[in-house]
Structure formats: structure tokens, C-alpha cells
Design a protein around this motif. Structure first.
Motif, PDB file in Angstrom:
ATOM      1  N   UNK A   7       0.651  -0.837  -0.141  1.00  0.00           N
ATOM      2  CA  UNK A   7       0.033  -0.073   0.035  1.00  0.00           C
ATOM      3  C   UNK A   7       0.772   1.241   0.112  1.00  0.00           C
ATOM      4  N   UNK A   8       2.012   1.302   0.597  1.00  0.00           N
ATOM      5  CA  UNK A   8       2.426   2.600   0.161  1.00  0.00           C
ATOM      6  C   UNK A   8       3.311   2.578  -0.279  1.00  0.00           C
ATOM      7  N   UNK A  10       2.506   1.949  -3.711  1.00  0.00           N
ATOM      8  CA  UNK A  10       1.180   1.485  -4.605  1.00  0.00           C
ATOM      9  C   UNK A  10       0.417   3.543  -3.978  1.00  0.00           C
ATOM     10  N   UNK A  11       0.243   3.496  -3.328  1.00  0.00           N
ATOM     11  CA  UNK A  11      -0.514   5.188  -2.061  1.00  0.00           C
ATOM     12  C   UNK A  11       0.264   5.601  -2.083  1.00  0.00           C
ATOM     13  N   UNK A  12       1.328   5.739  -1.415  1.00  0.00           N
ATOM     14  CA  UNK A  12       2.319   6.764  -0.456  1.00  0.00           C
ATOM     15  C   UNK A  12       1.785   7.257   0.538  1.00  0.00           C
ATOM     16  N   UNK A  13       0.761   6.495   1.659  1.00  0.00           N
ATOM     17  CA  UNK A  13       0.316   6.378   2.538  1.00  0.00           C
ATOM     18  C   UNK A  13      -0.614   4.999   2.661  1.00  0.00           C
ATOM     19  N   UNK A  14      -0.671   4.489   4.233  1.00  0.00           N
ATOM     20  CA  UNK A  14      -1.147   3.871   5.137  1.00  0.00           C
ATOM     21  C   UNK A  14      -1.973   4.249   6.106  1.00  0.00           C
ATOM     22  N   UNK A  15      -2.833   3.024   6.076  1.00  0.00           N
ATOM     23  CA  UNK A  15      -4.024   3.491   6.853  1.00  0.00           C
ATOM     24  C   UNK A  15      -3.695   2.789   7.574  1.00  0.00           C
ATOM     25  N   UNK A  16      -3.255   2.901   9.226  1.00  0.00           N
ATOM     26  CA  UNK A  16      -2.670   2.717  10.046  1.00  0.00           C
ATOM     27  C   UNK A  16      -3.602   1.407  11.298  1.00  0.00           C
ATOM     28  N   UNK A  17      -4.994   1.614  11.254  1.00  0.00           N
ATOM     29  CA  UNK A  17      -6.208   0.335  11.469  1.00  0.00           C
ATOM     30  C   UNK A  17      -6.757  -0.283  10.768  1.00  0.00           C
ATOM     31  N   UNK A  18      -6.126  -0.191  10.303  1.00  0.00           N
ATOM     32  CA  UNK A  18      -6.428  -1.286   8.038  1.00  0.00           C
ATOM     33  C   UNK A  18      -6.822  -2.562   9.233  1.00  0.00           C
ATOM     34  N   UNK A  19      -6.761  -3.408  10.315  1.00  0.00           N
ATOM     35  CA  UNK A  19      -6.121  -4.505  10.011  1.00  0.00           C
ATOM     36  C   UNK A  19      -6.796  -4.560  11.179  1.00  0.00           C
ATOM     37  N   UNK A  20      -7.935  -3.599  11.584  1.00  0.00           N
ATOM     38  CA  UNK A  20      -7.733  -4.130  13.082  1.00  0.00           C
ATOM     39  C   UNK A  20      -9.905  -4.592  12.946  1.00  0.00           C
ATOM     40  N   UNK A  21     -10.588  -5.270  13.971  1.00  0.00           N
ATOM     41  CA  UNK A  21     -11.101  -6.463  13.660  1.00  0.00           C
ATOM     42  C   UNK A  21     -11.340  -7.379  13.090  1.00  0.00           C
ATOM     43  N   UNK A  22      -9.978  -7.887  12.612  1.00  0.00           N
ATOM     44  CA  UNK A  22      -9.442  -8.687  11.154  1.00  0.00           C
ATOM     45  C   UNK A  22      -8.715  -9.779  12.058  1.00  0.00           C
ATOM     46  N   UNK A  23      -8.239  -9.681  13.384  1.00  0.00           N
ATOM     47  CA  UNK A  23      -8.059 -10.805  15.005  1.00  0.00           C
ATOM     48  C   UNK A  23      -8.266 -12.628  14.254  1.00  0.00           C
ATOM     49  N   UNK A  24      -9.011 -12.246  13.497  1.00  0.00           N
ATOM     50  CA  UNK A  24      -9.511 -14.121  13.627  1.00  0.00           C
ATOM     51  C   UNK A  24      -9.094 -14.634  12.628  1.00  0.00           C
ATOM     52  N   UNK A  25      -8.612 -13.774  11.286  1.00  0.00           N
ATOM     53  CA  UNK A  25      -8.370 -14.160  10.316  1.00  0.00           C
ATOM     54  C   UNK A  25      -7.036 -13.902  10.636  1.00  0.00           C
ATOM     55  N   UNK A  26      -6.579 -13.813  11.067  1.00  0.00           N
ATOM     56  CA  UNK A  26      -4.942 -13.754  11.037  1.00  0.00           C
ATOM     57  C   UNK A  26      -4.490 -14.840  12.494  1.00  0.00           C
ATOM     58  N   UNK A  27      -5.211 -15.271  13.113  1.00  0.00           N
ATOM     59  CA  UNK A  27      -5.374 -16.032  14.274  1.00  0.00           C
ATOM     60  C   UNK A  27      -5.509 -17.967  13.400  1.00  0.00           C
TER      61      UNK A  27
END
Length: 96
Positions: A7-8, A10-27
Motif C-alpha cells: 500500500x505504501x 502503491x498509494x504513498x500512504x498507509x492507514x494505521x487501523x487497516x487490520x483492526x477487527x481481523x484478528x480471527x483471520x490472522x489467528x
């Protein structure tokens, strides 16, 4: 890291809260990749394959025109299957 750097660049910016709420998928990606839920065993490359698999299934469900809620069902079935296989492997290893 991979998604953030992509993302950095491609878009020259990154959202810091992009993965919030995705913990089950990561686990689930880590467990599918071979990491134990109890800890103490795993590799760095296994969760990468688990994450790529979940990404392909997520996009495949969308491209197939199915209801996106089926991804959560797939996630649950895969997590349950990986946990049961994990328990079986651990019991088999302790018997030897």
C-alpha cells in the motif's frame, strides 16, 4: 508487513487501523500454516501460505458471485479442521 509495504508503494500512504477487527483471520492463517494454538511450535513461512490461501478464497468467493458471508463459514471450518489435525498430530507424537 507485506500488505503495508504494498500500500505504501502503491498509494504513498498507509492507514494505521487497516487490520483492526481481523484478528480471527490472522489467528486462523497462523494455525492453518502450522502454528500451535498453545504456542511453542511453528514457522515463519507457514502462516504466509495460510494467509495467501485465505486471500485467494476471499477473492474467489467474490469473483464467483457467491454471498461473501460464506468466507466466514470457510474460515470457521478451516480453523476447526486445523485444530483437530493439530490435536491428532500432538497425540500421535506424544505416544511415540
Amino acid at each position: 508487513w507485506f500488505v503495508g509495504m504494498h500500500q505504501l508503494f502503491s498509494f504513498s500512504t498507509v492507514q494505521s487501523g487497516e487490520g483492526v477487527g481481523q484478528e480471527l483471520i490472522y489467528i486462523a492463517a497462523a494455525v492453518i500454516g502450522g502454528c500451535l494454538l498453545t504456542g511453542g511450535y511453528g514457522s515463519a513461512i507457514g502462516p504466509v501460505f495460510g494467509a495467501f490461501m485465505f486471500g485467494m478464497v476471499n477473492q474467489g468467493i467474490v469473483y464467483a458471485g457467491w454471498n461473501p458471508d460464506w468466507f466466514k463459514a470457510f474460515l470457521g471450518v478451516m480453523l476447526l479442521g486445523a485444530t483437530l489435525i493439530n490435536l491428532w498430530v500432538r497425540r500421535t507424537a506424544t505416544r511415540r
